[in-house]
Design a protein around this motif. Structure first.
Motif, mmCIF file in Angstrom:
data_model
loop_
_atom_site.group_PDB
_atom_site.id
_atom_site.type_symbol
_atom_site.label_atom_id
_atom_site.label_comp_id
_atom_site.label_asym_id
_atom_site.label_seq_id
_atom_site.Cartn_x
_atom_site.Cartn_y
_atom_site.Cartn_z
ATOM 1 N N THR A 137 0.837 -1.207 0.000
ATOM 2 C CA THR A 137 0.000 0.000 0.000
ATOM 3 C C THR A 137 0.867 1.250 0.000
ATOM 4 N N LEU A 140 2.472 1.664 -3.407
ATOM 5 C CA LEU A 140 1.504 2.136 -4.399
ATOM 6 C C LEU A 140 1.223 3.632 -4.253
ATOM 7 N N GLN A 148 -1.261 4.777 -10.318
ATOM 8 C CA GLN A 148 -2.002 4.058 -9.263
ATOM 9 C C GLN A 148 -3.322 3.528 -9.811
ATOM 10 N N GLU A 149 -4.001 4.369 -10.600
ATOM 11 C CA GLU A 149 -5.308 3.995 -11.128
ATOM 12 C C GLU A 149 -5.219 2.764 -12.038
ATOM 13 N N ARG A 152 -4.345 -0.349 -9.945
ATOM 14 C CA ARG A 152 -5.508 -0.775 -9.155
ATOM 15 C C ARG A 152 -6.516 -1.512 -10.042
ATOM 16 N N ILE A 156 -6.258 -5.227 -8.791
ATOM 17 C CA ILE A 156 -7.317 -5.390 -7.778
ATOM 18 C C ILE A 156 -8.638 -5.767 -8.444
#
Length: 194
Positions: A137, A140, A148-149, A152, A156
């Protein structure tokens, strides 16, 4: 018709009259009649047992058990209820069922005394997992927001690159270059976790 010998006296045995042979076993305790029934039905019963999945040895044992039962229960046979073959094959089938039941019976185990490994992680594993999550975390958040976007959405949300490009509204090549740049930044921070 064949002749079987009991002691020294030949006794005629008619394999065409199987019910008659069974009645002779029941009424006269005629061993020659039993032998004739065995000669006729033994191979057929063994074949049936083999087709039902018995091993050769088990099939032979079941044939023997069948004719021991025929000898003992011959007085229970009635021509009015069915053919001798039906009665004998029913005995064989029931013995096979009993044999399968004996095989499947397992000794009782008290489940209270049974030690089973828990699927829950150990306390030390939980601490280690939390530390890894914390490091990832933190790494990131060190990335620029646009990187990051895409990371993710890719990891994720498990989106394919084309869908990320559509969702974010950028070209596919830009998604790939942002992910490549993010990997290059994250690798030195997290390479010891691999």
């Amino acid at each position: 018709m064949t002749d079987q010998t009991i002691g020294r006296t030949p006794v005629p045995v008619d394999t065409d009259d199987l019910s008659g042979l069974l009645l002779r076993v029941a009424e006269l305790r005629d061993k020659a009649a039993l032998a004739a029934l065995f000669s006729h039905f033994g191979p057929r019963i063994k074949s049936m047992m083999l087709k039902l999945g018995s091993s050769d040895a088990v099939a032979e044992d079941l044939v023997q058990e069948t004719f021991v039962s025929v000898w003992r229960k011959a007085s229970m046979y009635s021509q009015q209820r069915g053919a001798a073959s039906t009665w004998i094959f029913t005995i064989a089938r029931n013995l096979r069922i009993d044999q399968l039941r004996r095989q499947s019976n397992k000794p009782y185990e008290d489940l209270d005394d049974l030690d089973m490994a828990s699927d829950a992680p150990l306390g030390s594993s939980l601490v280690e997992q939390n530390q890894i999550i914390e490091r990832v975390t933190k790494a990131l958040t060190s990335l620029p927001v646009e990187q990051q976007e895409v990371v993710r959405l890719s990891f994720i949300h498990d989106m394919p690159h084309a869908q990320i490009a559509e969702t974010v509204g950028i070209p596919l090549g830009t998604v790939k270059s942002r992910l490549r740049l993010a990997y290059e930044r994250l690798r030195p921070m997290l390479e010891d976790l691999q």
